[in-house]
Scaffold this active site. Structure first.
Site, PDB file in Angstrom:
ATOM      1  N   GLU A  39       0.834  -1.204   0.000  1.00 56.50           N
ATOM      2  CA  GLU A  39       0.000   0.000   0.000  1.00 56.50           C
ATOM      3  C   GLU A  39       0.872   1.259   0.000  1.00 56.50           C
ATOM      4  O   GLU A  39       1.963   1.257   0.582  1.00 56.50           O
ATOM      5  CB  GLU A  39      -0.896   0.028   1.250  1.00 56.50           C
ATOM      6  N   GLN A  96      -6.911   1.766 -23.442  1.00 53.41           N
ATOM      7  CA  GLN A  96      -8.144   0.952 -23.366  1.00 53.41           C
ATOM      8  C   GLN A  96      -9.333   1.919 -23.390  1.00 53.41           C
ATOM      9  O   GLN A  96      -9.998   2.149 -22.381  1.00 53.41           O
ATOM     10  CB  GLN A  96      -8.115   0.083 -22.102  1.00 53.41           C
ATOM     11  N   HIS A 129      -3.053   8.997 -26.099  1.00 58.33           N
ATOM     12  CA  HIS A 129      -3.112   8.009 -27.181  1.00 58.33           C
ATOM     13  C   HIS A 129      -4.144   8.360 -28.261  1.00 58.33           C
ATOM     14  O   HIS A 129      -3.819   8.383 -29.448  1.00 58.33           O
ATOM     15  CB  HIS A 129      -3.401   6.625 -26.596  1.00 58.33           C
ATOM     16  N   LYS A 192       0.297  -1.475 -39.795  1.00 56.32           N
ATOM     17  CA  LYS A 192       0.516  -2.473 -38.737  1.00 56.32           C
ATOM     18  C   LYS A 192      -0.805  -3.081 -38.296  1.00 56.32           C
ATOM     19  O   LYS A 192      -1.827  -2.395 -38.262  1.00 56.32           O
ATOM     20  CB  LYS A 192       1.168  -1.750 -37.539  1.00 56.32           C
ATOM     21  N   SER A 223       5.698   0.251 -25.412  1.00 55.07           N
ATOM     22  CA  SER A 223       5.244  -0.491 -24.239  1.00 55.07           C
ATOM     23  C   SER A 223       5.997  -1.812 -24.172  1.00 55.07           C
ATOM     24  O   SER A 223       6.974  -1.956 -23.434  1.00 55.07           O
ATOM     25  CB  SER A 223       3.737  -0.694 -24.347  1.00 55.07           C
TER      26      SER A 223
HETATM   27  C1  R5P Z   1      -0.230   1.893 -31.125  1.00 48.86           C
HETATM   28  O1  R5P Z   1      -1.301   2.251 -31.529  1.00 48.86           O
HETATM   29  C2  R5P Z   1       0.730   2.832 -30.462  1.00 48.86           C
HETATM   30  O2  R5P Z   1       0.886   4.007 -31.203  1.00 48.86           O
HETATM   31  C3  R5P Z   1       2.076   2.184 -30.259  1.00 48.86           C
HETATM   32  O3  R5P Z   1       2.678   1.921 -31.483  1.00 48.86           O
HETATM   33  C4  R5P Z   1       1.960   0.904 -29.473  1.00 48.86           C
HETATM   34  O4  R5P Z   1       1.057   1.030 -28.414  1.00 48.86           O
HETATM   35  C5  R5P Z   1       3.305   0.419 -28.980  1.00 48.86           C
HETATM   36  O5  R5P Z   1       3.140  -0.738 -28.208  1.00 48.86           O
HETATM   37  P1  R5P Z   1       4.240  -1.857 -28.134  1.00 48.86           P
HETATM   38  O6  R5P Z   1       5.539  -1.242 -27.761  1.00 48.86           O
HETATM   39  O7  R5P Z   1       3.703  -2.787 -27.092  1.00 48.86           O
HETATM   40  O8  R5P Z   1       4.283  -2.528 -29.473  1.00 48.86           O
END
Ligand code: R5P
Length: 294
Positions: A39, A96, A129, A192, A223
């Site tokens: 905590e 999300q 985002h 992508k 991420s």
């Molecule tokens: C996607 O829509 C974002 O712009 C990033 O490209 C994405 O979230 C990157 O995530 P990761 O590093 O997990 O591929």
């Protein structure tokens, strides 16, 4: 303006201090204690004697912990009747923003609803985002772009001849367009797709002219690092000589490891998330926005 104190949350002490310095405002901070069970307890040791506060707390991993700390700080400041300008440099849960797979909760909406319990006059965030999703917030929420700062960094530090700006996905097209306009070099977006269950990334094959070119990849987040690693491989296989990535939020040490093992030539991040590749300081854009508005 003097009626405001800048308050640093545990996740963003240095950035908050920089913002206070740029705005020439008093600075205070919350101290943090983590108990053995995990905590968090926050404490504002010196209480501000101003009417308002600018509270700065980023919500990078551990995301839930940083959010809980932020709720505690907001609760204290609301109880004491401060007018709050909230700065969330990296907004955890912003991705999300809808029910991607049936049965999923919309995490961003939950956070937005929780924040509506506090006396927030305005929230400022950076490279959110999907800025359209700011409509979930019941108070004014403003998104600042770090792209001009990233472009400035590229201008100062790299050779721009024979170069191309690339977005790893179509969703980042307006970002890469803004970046390439500042640098006055062409751009393209890769196509992508991500498997919604496994998270695996694939890129659509394309006839692109990148041979012997210097590439600047621009993206909002790293991420897992999968998108950037895949895009770099794709570009190098087609003859790109150098690949530099300029990213607003670099959110995991796992990503740093993946990138170290990939073919990327240099990775540049901002201090929305403090780490050893936070080469671009965002305090300038936050403070000049606040100065103009408040
Ligand atoms: C996607 O829509 C974002 O712009 C990033 O490209 C994405 O979230 C990157 O995530 P990761 O590093 O997990 O591929």
């Amino acid at each position: 303006m003097k009626e405001i104190t800048v308050v640093g949350g545990p996740a963003s002490l240095n950035l908050a201090k920089r913002i206070a310095k740029k705005l020439n405002l008093p600075y205070k901070s919350f101290s943090l204690k983590i108990f053995p069970d995990g905590e968090s307890k926050v404490r504002l040791e010196e209480v501000p004697n101003t009417k308002g506060v600018i509270l700065v707390q980023s919500t990078y991993p551990p995301v839930d912990r940083h959010w809980m700390q932020l709720f505690f700080m907001l609760s204290f400041l609301t109880e004491k009747a401060y007018d709050i300008i909230l700065v969330v440099p990296y907004f955890g849960y912003s991705r999300q923003d809808k029910e991607f797979l049936k049965g999923e909760a919309i995490s961003l909406k939950v956070i937005a609803d929780l924040l509506s319990n506090f006396w927030i006059k305005e929230m400022i965030t950076l490279d959110f985002h999907n800025p359209k999703a700011l409509s979930y917030f019941k108070f004014p929420a403003y998104n600042l772009s770090t792209v001009p700062l990233l472009a400035e960094y590229a201008k100062k530090n790299f050779q721009l001849i024979d170069s191309l700006c690339v977005s790893p996905d179509l969703g980042g097209s307006s970002r890469v367009k803004e970046f390439s306009k500042i640098l006055e070099i062409p751009y393209l977006s890769l196509e992508k797709s991500r498997d919604k269950i496994t998270g695996e990334i694939s890129l659509k094959d394309a006839e692109i002219q990148v041979s012997n070119k210097t590439i600047f990849i621009v993206d909002d987040i790293i991420s897992t690092g999968k998108s950037i690693v895949k895009a770099t491989k794709f570009l190098k296989e087609r003859g790109a000589s150098k690949v530099y990535a300029l990213i607003s939020h670099i959110i995991s040490s796992n990503a740093l490891k993946i990138i170290k093992e990939s073919d990327i030539d240099e990775l540049i991040g901002t201090n929305t998330i403090p780490n050893r590749i936070s080469k671009v300081d965002v305090s300038e854009i936050v403070s000049s926005y606040i100065e103009k508005k408040w």
